[in-house]
Design a protein around this motif. Structure first.
Motif, PDB file in Angstrom:
ATOM      1  N   ALA A  67      38.429  46.337  42.024  1.00  0.00           N
ATOM      2  CA  ALA A  67      39.294  46.745  43.144  1.00  0.00           C
ATOM      3  C   ALA A  67      40.595  45.963  43.215  1.00  0.00           C
ATOM      4  O   ALA A  67      41.477  46.303  44.015  1.00  0.00           O
ATOM      5  N   HIS A  68      40.733  44.936  42.361  1.00  0.00           N
ATOM      6  CA  HIS A  68      41.947  44.121  42.504  1.00  0.00           C
ATOM      7  C   HIS A  68      42.198  43.282  41.260  1.00  0.00           C
ATOM      8  O   HIS A  68      41.436  42.364  40.965  1.00  0.00           O
ATOM      9  N   LEU A  69      43.281  43.600  40.530  1.00  0.00           N
ATOM     10  CA  LEU A  69      43.712  42.730  39.425  1.00  0.00           C
ATOM     11  C   LEU A  69      45.175  42.995  39.117  1.00  0.00           C
ATOM     12  O   LEU A  69      45.753  43.988  39.563  1.00  0.00           O
ATOM     13  N   HIS A  70      45.759  42.063  38.359  1.00  0.00           N
ATOM     14  CA  HIS A  70      47.208  42.069  38.113  1.00  0.00           C
ATOM     15  C   HIS A  70      47.494  42.246  36.623  1.00  0.00           C
ATOM     16  O   HIS A  70      47.242  41.321  35.831  1.00  0.00           O
ATOM     17  N   PHE A  71      48.041  43.410  36.263  1.00  0.00           N
ATOM     18  CA  PHE A  71      48.401  43.660  34.863  1.00  0.00           C
ATOM     19  C   PHE A  71      49.326  42.582  34.283  1.00  0.00           C
ATOM     20  O   PHE A  71      49.049  42.053  33.190  1.00  0.00           O
ATOM     21  N   THR A 222      47.550  45.139  49.168  1.00  0.00           N
ATOM     22  CA  THR A 222      48.272  43.885  49.363  1.00  0.00           C
ATOM     23  C   THR A 222      47.248  42.755  49.495  1.00  0.00           C
ATOM     24  O   THR A 222      46.043  42.980  49.374  1.00  0.00           O
ATOM     25  N   HIS A 223      47.758  41.549  49.679  1.00  0.00           N
ATOM     26  CA  HIS A 223      46.893  40.384  49.855  1.00  0.00           C
ATOM     27  C   HIS A 223      46.870  39.973  51.325  1.00  0.00           C
ATOM     28  O   HIS A 223      47.885  40.079  52.013  1.00  0.00           O
ATOM     29  N   LEU A 224      45.715  39.481  51.771  1.00  0.00           N
ATOM     30  CA  LEU A 224      45.587  39.051  53.166  1.00  0.00           C
ATOM     31  C   LEU A 224      44.753  37.779  53.249  1.00  0.00           C
ATOM     32  O   LEU A 224      43.624  37.746  52.770  1.00  0.00           O
ATOM     33  N   ALA A 261      43.209  42.284  49.593  1.00  0.00           N
ATOM     34  CA  ALA A 261      42.513  41.309  48.757  1.00  0.00           C
ATOM     35  C   ALA A 261      42.302  39.992  49.483  1.00  0.00           C
ATOM     36  O   ALA A 261      43.198  39.523  50.203  1.00  0.00           O
ATOM     37  N   HIS A 262      41.126  39.433  49.294  1.00  0.00           N
ATOM     38  CA  HIS A 262      40.706  38.082  49.707  1.00  0.00           C
ATOM     39  C   HIS A 262      40.124  38.025  51.117  1.00  0.00           C
ATOM     40  O   HIS A 262      38.935  37.849  51.273  1.00  0.00           O
ATOM     41  N   CYS A 263      40.941  38.053  52.166  1.00  0.00           N
ATOM     42  CA  CYS A 263      40.397  38.079  53.540  1.00  0.00           C
ATOM     43  C   CYS A 263      39.435  36.918  53.800  1.00  0.00           C
ATOM     44  O   CYS A 263      38.335  37.100  54.324  1.00  0.00           O
ATOM     45  N   THR A 312      38.270  41.349  40.171  1.00  0.00           N
ATOM     46  CA  THR A 312      38.387  40.176  39.299  1.00  0.00           C
ATOM     47  C   THR A 312      39.568  39.312  39.726  1.00  0.00           C
ATOM     48  O   THR A 312      39.565  38.107  39.558  1.00  0.00           O
ATOM     49  N   ASP A 313      40.634  39.957  40.249  1.00  0.00           N
ATOM     50  CA  ASP A 313      41.901  39.275  40.514  1.00  0.00           C
ATOM     51  C   ASP A 313      42.430  38.550  39.272  1.00  0.00           C
ATOM     52  O   ASP A 313      43.014  37.459  39.385  1.00  0.00           O
ATOM     53  N   VAL A 314      42.255  39.134  38.099  1.00  0.00           N
ATOM     54  CA  VAL A 314      42.965  38.604  36.923  1.00  0.00           C
ATOM     55  C   VAL A 314      44.443  38.546  37.259  1.00  0.00           C
ATOM     56  O   VAL A 314      45.000  39.463  37.853  1.00  0.00           O
TER      57      VAL A 314
END
Ligand SMILES: [Zn+2]
Length: 415
Positions: A67-71, A222-224, A261-263, A312-314
């Protein structure tokens, strides 16, 4: 690897329940896939079945959902430079600045998509860089590999080197242009409005992000609430907001098509509003451990009815493997004193993720009518379901998937 579509698969299967976080183990199943790449039948193999096991020693699951990673962080995965804000400045922003170069973006996109497929990921919520060209390249590569994804240019107009900053008009135009070319492509690709986080965007930018999402019915990511310093600076940057979540709420960025993401450090009121608005929390425990951000209280989130998927939040996450992330989620749940069962975590990494990212009608179940996305993972023979799930999640020396299949086509491994 054959490019021919699979029409029949035989093997041990872990079947997720469509709506509840549990599985059924089918020790020997026969799966048929039609010409369109959809499951046509999934049944126990008959006693006299003479079709050989497709991947001997494997267990079959729906494809994993990240659900969340950075190319643009693919090449800096594992860069240790402290907690979130120094890590962004030291490791991330210089690397992301390279993505204005099409050929560099092409090379990394191939690595990135290959890494997801190798670990069995078939659906993902992805942040690109702020460069339209890199995002175009990413869509092209996702399309070529058959991956299902939500992605878009990352919006940021402050707090980073000039090469990464875009004006609101530029970010908006890039997003509109991607919507025209890619949104809905082949029923698998969606443009996602992606303001990096409140510290990277001024109010005008967040307002425009909310408006364009509303206008086109787009998802938002987005990130929170990841890190204590981030919380402090964010509160200073938005002094009129009652809390962190309210910044996004004020601009129409929090609804059932939002992935946050995160929370980690939310107040009681923020949790209640996340549940009420139906927003999705992308829980990224491996990243949270690597940056020392803290542990998201997963059992509480689930207990309050918040929709949760795993990420993963790569490249703050050190792996493309959702199995590793599920293991970290287990560790994090113990740290906060509220253990979450491995079976629940595996469900969040597969079926739960598909539901959370709005693809629950298409993928996430091994059942007739669903698209034939599946992953074959090596696992010891003869185990009952609980030890089998433990083996899948907690044996970190295990290799990549034996095969990753999308719409009946083998996209990684052999078939
Ligand atoms: Zn992230």
């Amino acid at each position: 690897m054959s490019d021919l579509p699979l029409r029949v698969v035989r093997g041990r299967l872990l079947q997720p329940h469509p709506t509840e976080p549990r599985f059924t183990l089918v020790p020997d199943a026969l799966v048929r896939i039609d010409a369109a790449g959809t499951f046509s039948s999934v049944e126990p193999a008959p006693p006299d079945c003479d079709i050989p096991e497709t991947w001997p020693g494997a267990v079959l699951l729906p494809g994993f959902v990240d659900a969340h990673l950075h190319f643009p962080q693919t090449e800096i995965l594992g860069s240790a430079s402290g907690p979130l804000l120094p890590w962004l400045q030291t490791s991330v922003f210089p690397e992301e600045s390279r993505f204005g170069d099409r050929s560099y973006a092409e090379r990394v996109a191939a690595t990135f998509c290959g890494a997801m497929l190798r670990q069995g990921t078939t659906l993902a919520g992805i942040y690109s860089s702020s460069h339209p060209i890199a995002t175009e390249v990413l869509f092209e590569e996702l399309d070529r590999r058959g991956l299902r994804a939500l992605t878009g240019v990352t919006w940021m107009n402050r707090g980073a080197p000039p090469a990464l900053l875009r004006g609101t008009g530029e970010a908006l135009a890039a997003t509109e242009s991607l919507v025209e070319r890619w949104d809905g492509r082949d029923g698998r690709l969606r443009v996602c409005v992606t303001p990096r986080f409140a510290l990277s965007c001024d109010a005008e930018m967040l307002r425009a992000a909310g408006e364009v999402a509303g206008r086109h019915g787009l998802w938002v990511q987005t990130h929170l609430s990841e890190n204590p310093d981030e919380l402090k600076f964010t509160a200073e940057a938005y002094p009129g907001a009652s809390d962190y979540l309210a910044i996004y709420e004020d601009f129409g960025l929090v609804n059932e098509r939002s992935i946050l993401a995160h929370c980690i450090h939310l107040s009681d009121g923020e949790w209640a509003r996340l549940a009420a608005r139906g927003a999705v929390v992308a829980h990224c425990p491996d990243s949270n451990f690597f940056l020392g951000s803290g542990c998201m209280p997963l059992a509480r989130a689930l207990g309050e009815g918040v929709r949760v998927a795993l990420g993963t939040d790569v490249g703050a996450g050190r792996t493309f493997s959702l199995r590793r992330v599920a293991a970290s989620a287990y560790d994090a749940s113990l740290v906060v004193g509220a253990p979450v069962a491995p079976e629940v975590l595996l469900w969040l990494a597969t079926r739960g993720g598909a539901l959370a990212l709005g693809a629950g009608d298409q993928v996430g179940c091994l059942a007739p009518g669903y698209e034939a996305d599946l992953v074959a993972i090596e696992a010891p023979d003869g185990l009952a379901m609980t030890p089998l799930i433990d083996a899948l999640l907690f044996r970190h020396d295990a290799g990549p998937a034996l095969a990753t299949v999308i719409r009946g086509r083998v996209r990684w491994g052999h078939g």
